[in-house]
Write a protein that holds these residues in place. Structure first.
Motif, PDB file in Angstrom:
ATOM      1  N   GLN A 146       0.830  -1.207   0.000  1.00 10.73           N
ATOM      2  CA  GLN A 146       0.000   0.000   0.000  1.00 10.73           C
ATOM      3  C   GLN A 146       0.862   1.254   0.000  1.00 10.73           C
ATOM      4  OE1 GLN A 146      -0.374   2.411   2.557  1.00 10.73           O
ATOM      5  NE2 GLN A 146      -2.104   3.510   1.619  1.00 10.73           N
ATOM      6  N   ASN A 147       1.943   1.238   0.753  1.00  7.58           N
ATOM      7  CA  ASN A 147       2.828   2.402   0.804  1.00  7.58           C
ATOM      8  C   ASN A 147       3.424   2.717  -0.564  1.00  7.58           C
ATOM      9  OD1 ASN A 147       4.285   1.971   4.153  1.00  7.58           O
ATOM     10  ND2 ASN A 147       2.205   2.326   3.492  1.00  7.58           N
ATOM     11  N   LEU A 148       3.758   1.676  -1.338  1.00  2.00           N
ATOM     12  CA  LEU A 148       4.396   1.873  -2.638  1.00  2.00           C
ATOM     13  C   LEU A 148       3.395   2.227  -3.735  1.00  2.00           C
ATOM     14  CD1 LEU A 148       6.916  -1.115  -2.508  1.00  2.00           C
ATOM     15  CD2 LEU A 148       7.536   1.311  -2.599  1.00  2.00           C
TER      16      LEU A 148
ATOM     17  N   ILE B 293       5.888  -9.959  -5.205  1.00  2.00           N
ATOM     18  CA  ILE B 293       4.884  -8.885  -5.177  1.00  2.00           C
ATOM     19  C   ILE B 293       5.526  -7.557  -4.778  1.00  2.00           C
ATOM     20  CG2 ILE B 293       2.834  -8.030  -3.976  1.00  2.00           C
ATOM     21  CD1 ILE B 293       1.871 -10.927  -3.826  1.00  2.00           C
ATOM     22  N   ILE B 294       6.375  -7.574  -3.756  1.00  2.00           N
ATOM     23  CA  ILE B 294       7.035  -6.341  -3.324  1.00  2.00           C
ATOM     24  C   ILE B 294       7.964  -5.817  -4.416  1.00  2.00           C
ATOM     25  CG2 ILE B 294       8.596  -5.339  -1.620  1.00  2.00           C
ATOM     26  CD1 ILE B 294       5.775  -5.939  -0.600  1.00  2.00           C
ATOM     27  N   LEU B 295       8.635  -6.715  -5.113  1.00  2.00           N
ATOM     28  CA  LEU B 295       9.519  -6.313  -6.208  1.00  2.00           C
ATOM     29  C   LEU B 295       8.735  -5.593  -7.301  1.00  2.00           C
ATOM     30  CD1 LEU B 295      12.459  -6.501  -7.294  1.00  2.00           C
ATOM     31  CD2 LEU B 295      11.777  -8.611  -8.454  1.00  2.00           C
ATOM     32  N   VAL B 296       7.594  -6.131  -7.682  1.00  2.00           N
ATOM     33  CA  VAL B 296       6.761  -5.501  -8.710  1.00  2.00           C
ATOM     34  C   VAL B 296       6.202  -4.176  -8.205  1.00  2.00           C
ATOM     35  CG1 VAL B 296       4.661  -5.724 -10.094  1.00  2.00           C
ATOM     36  CG2 VAL B 296       6.192  -7.682  -9.822  1.00  2.00           C
ATOM     37  N   ALA B 297       5.789  -4.131  -6.941  1.00  2.00           N
ATOM     38  CA  ALA B 297       5.276  -2.885  -6.375  1.00  2.00           C
ATOM     39  C   ALA B 297       6.344  -1.790  -6.408  1.00  2.00           C
ATOM     40  CB  ALA B 297       4.801  -3.112  -4.945  1.00  2.00           C
ATOM     41  N   TYR B 298       7.583  -2.163  -6.106  1.00  5.67           N
ATOM     42  CA  TYR B 298       8.689  -1.205  -6.172  1.00  5.67           C
ATOM     43  C   TYR B 298       8.875  -0.706  -7.604  1.00  5.67           C
ATOM     44  CZ  TYR B 298      13.408   0.730  -5.755  1.00  5.67           C
ATOM     45  OH  TYR B 298      14.492   1.568  -5.793  1.00  5.67           O
ATOM     46  N   PHE B 299       8.797  -1.618  -8.561  1.00  9.93           N
ATOM     47  CA  PHE B 299       8.944  -1.236  -9.965  1.00  9.93           C
ATOM     48  C   PHE B 299       7.829  -0.273 -10.389  1.00  9.93           C
ATOM     49  CE2 PHE B 299       7.921  -1.853 -14.452  1.00  9.93           C
ATOM     50  CZ  PHE B 299       9.149  -1.615 -15.051  1.00  9.93           C
ATOM     51  N   VAL B 300       6.600  -0.576  -9.985  1.00 10.18           N
ATOM     52  CA  VAL B 300       5.463   0.286 -10.324  1.00 10.18           C
ATOM     53  C   VAL B 300       5.635   1.667  -9.712  1.00 10.18           C
ATOM     54  CG1 VAL B 300       2.979   0.646  -9.936  1.00 10.18           C
ATOM     55  CG2 VAL B 300       3.824  -1.595 -10.683  1.00 10.18           C
TER      56      VAL B 300
ATOM     57  N   GLU C  67       2.207   0.319 -14.590  1.00 11.52           N
ATOM     58  CA  GLU C  67       0.771   0.510 -14.437  1.00 11.52           C
ATOM     59  C   GLU C  67       0.310  -0.070 -13.105  1.00 11.52           C
ATOM     60  OE1 GLU C  67      -1.348   2.057 -16.418  1.00 11.52           O
ATOM     61  OE2 GLU C  67       0.162   2.582 -17.915  1.00 11.52           O
ATOM     62  N   LEU C  68      -0.659   0.598 -12.468  1.00 10.62           N
ATOM     63  CA  LEU C  68      -1.172   0.101 -11.195  1.00 10.62           C
ATOM     64  C   LEU C  68      -1.839  -1.264 -11.349  1.00 10.62           C
ATOM     65  CD1 LEU C  68      -2.618   3.306  -9.480  1.00 10.62           C
ATOM     66  CD2 LEU C  68      -0.618   1.992  -8.799  1.00 10.62           C
ATOM     67  N   TYR C  69      -2.444  -1.506 -12.517  1.00 15.53           N
ATOM     68  CA  TYR C  69      -3.102  -2.803 -12.712  1.00 15.53           C
ATOM     69  C   TYR C  69      -2.091  -3.940 -12.872  1.00 15.53           C
ATOM     70  CZ  TYR C  69      -7.718  -0.731 -12.861  1.00 15.53           C
ATOM     71  OH  TYR C  69      -8.877  -0.092 -12.512  1.00 15.53           O
ATOM     72  N   ASP C  70      -0.803  -3.595 -13.015  1.00 15.98           N
ATOM     73  CA  ASP C  70       0.230  -4.633 -13.008  1.00 15.98           C
ATOM     74  C   ASP C  70       0.310  -5.327 -11.646  1.00 15.98           C
ATOM     75  OD1 ASP C  70       0.872  -4.043 -15.616  1.00 15.98           O
ATOM     76  OD2 ASP C  70       2.596  -2.777 -15.112  1.00 15.98           O
ATOM     77  N   ILE C  71      -0.167  -4.638 -10.596  1.00 19.27           N
ATOM     78  CA  ILE C  71      -0.148  -5.223  -9.259  1.00 19.27           C
ATOM     79  C   ILE C  71      -1.044  -6.460  -9.209  1.00 19.27           C
ATOM     80  CG2 ILE C  71      -0.737  -4.838  -6.836  1.00 19.27           C
ATOM     81  CD1 ILE C  71       1.777  -3.422  -7.745  1.00 19.27           C
TER      82      ILE C  71
END
Length: 523
Positions: A32-34, A167-174, A180-184
């Protein structure tokens, strides 16, 4: 020795489950923070489907496979590759293939139903997770039938570690590279697949080590296999899905109902993201509230009620008492400090009032999970499934009634009411099936009220003295919140121990038993 092996295995699975749940709840805070509340909303819209797949792979289907294997062994039959592993795998594959096709073929319809057509690719990808369930469930069930709990425990933790890391790795990338947020949502599906593959590899290594397979020939009982996997497997998993079931109702009803409340679609999505902040905290609280209590249940579920009724009832009463004390303390404390916790974890205080209402679910879900687990342990599995489905439909209907008038406060109230109904009916049914059971009579109410009041008084005083001075960094706020949580919890537990809220026999089954018993013995 067999009894000790069962209890030790159950405690190992409880510890693995606790670690796994902490990981599962904890990673959502940096997520959520990212990515913000919108990114969190996207992930939470697909999480119930992924969560259901996780529960089926870890609890439901392995329990059914284990039951089949134990029955075969009791009849003198061996776990043959052609008579046990292949047919059970084919049945599991057929069931999960049906789930995969249903979700995949209806991904567009599901996206429209939840009010966000951008989620269609996310649902389509999430469907593939079900294809990895059969092998992991089969291996876990085979190991559990021989009381080998390490493979399940290690595979569970490994699965969560790889899933969370991705998941955290992708969130960092986003967050930092313009994704894109929908990549999450897509990342959630891919991470779950990676986690499943990790679990299968770990289980495969244990399979090579233990080799739980022998040669034997007998008629394949296809009907028994299918019936057990369908009924026992799915019903056994429902008790682990209570909070997921509630989230599932929110997935389909909350955003459309918030739009009826008067929010635009983007505002409704953000509001649901804010509301979902409470879910990891409820999950952690429910785990703490029920895990220690559930650790006592193997000692009762394997006993014969008629042969040792007194001990049987005593263990049940201890389970409920543990669950109440721990969950009630967590609920009360979190309600008091939620403004600070919200600011610390999610960087603002949005939705604090709704989330304070939602926190009551910690107590209700902990008691419901404990009571339903006991009912399942003594053989009332279908009935408990009916209670959970009833809570799901109640939540669905109440969302559509309350949210258009009260916004996310209405959804929080709907969750509390539906879990409250589930809790009451579960305890009522437990009392009806075990008339000699004394529900909550072991609770020392005076000691509990004293402990709660002291904890609340400490937290309120600290809030008046410290919180109004401005914190200049998140680190300072973290230190402050952790300090008051630790001191508040310590005060609560010490008063309970000094007030003889627990017996020495109960304390002896917990970690750090020696220290707890010493506190208990002091005047």
């Amino acid at each position: 020795m067999a009894s000790n092996k069962i209890v030790k295995g159950a405690l190992l699975l409880t510890l693995a489950g606790l670690i796994s749940k902490i990981l599962s709840a904890g990673y959502r805070i940096p997520l959520q923070n990212l990515t913000g509340d919108i990114g969190f909303y996207v992930y939470q819209q697909v999480y119930p489907i992924l969560g259901i797949a996780f529960v089926l792979a870890l609890y439901g289907f392995p329990s059914a496979v284990s039951k089949i294997a134990v029955e075969l062994k009791s009849e003198g039959k061996l776990l043959s590759f052609t008579r046990f592993y292949v047919p059970v795998y084919l049945i599991l594959l057929g069931i999960n293939m049906a789930l995969f096709l249903f979700i995949s073929l209806n991904a567009d319809a599901l996206a429209r139903w939840v009010g966000d057509e951008n989620l269609n690719h996310t649902y389509n990808l999430a469907a593939f997770v079900f294809l990895f369930i059969p092998l992991s469930a089969l291996l876990r069930g085979a190991f559990q039938s021989g009381f080998h709990m390490k493979p399940t425990a290690y595979s569970q933790i490994g699965e969560q570690l790889f899933r969370v890391a991705f998941i955290i790795l992708v969130a960092y990338f986003v967050a930092y590279h313009g994704g894109e947020l929908y990549d999450i949502g897509l990342a959630g599906g891919i991470a779950s697949i990676i986690g499943m593959i990790t679990a299968i590899i770990i289980l495969g290594l244990f399979f090579i080590k233990y080799k739980p397979m022998q040669k034997d020939t007998y008629a394949i009982p296809w009907n028994y296999y299918l019936r057990t996997i369908l009924i026992f497997g799915i019903v056994a998993s429902l008790n682990h899905m209570i909070l997921l079931v509630i989230q599932f109702a929110d997935t389909f009803t909350l955003v459309p109902s918030l739009m009826e409340y008067g929010l635009f679609q983007l505002e409704a999505m953000e509001a649901k993201g804010v509301y979902d902040r409470g879910l990891p905290l409820i999950q952690l609280g429910a785990v703490l509230g029920s895990s220690f209590a559930l650790a006592l249940i193997p000692a009762i579920s394997k006993r014969n009620i008629e042969s040792d009724t007194k001990t049987f009832y005593k263990h049940i009463e201890s389970s409920l008492t543990f669950s109440f004390y721990i969950a009630a303390g967590a609920t009360i404390g979190l309600i008091v400090i939620f403004p600070e916790a919200n600011m610390l974890l999610f960087q603002n205080d949005k939705g604090t009032n709704a989330l304070r209402i939602l926190v009551v679910a910690i107590l209700l879900s902990s008691l419901a999970i404990t009571a339903l687990s006991i009912l399942q342990g003594i053989g009332y599995m279908k009935r408990t499934a009916g209670f959970i489905f009833g809570a799901f439909f109640m939540k669905w209907v109440l969302n559509q009634i309350l949210v258009p008038f009260f916004g996310i406060n209405g959804s929080a109230l709907a969750t509390v009411l539906s879990l409250g109904a589930l809790c009451v009916i579960s305890l009522f049914e437990l009392k009806r099936k075990l008339p000699g059971l004394l529900l909550f009579t072991k609770i020392r109410w005076g000691t509990f009220l004293t402990a709660s009041c002291v904890m609340v008084l400490f937290l309120v005083v600290m809030d008046m003295v410290v919180v109004h001075s401005e914190f200049h960094s998140r680190t300072a706020l973290l230190i402050y919140v952790l300090t008051i949580i630790c001191i508040g919890a310590a005060l609560y537990i010490i008063i309970l121990l000094r007030g003889r809220a627990f017996t020495e026999e109960e304390l002896s089954m917990l970690p750090f038993a020696d220290k707890l018993i010493r506190l208990h013995r002091r005047n």
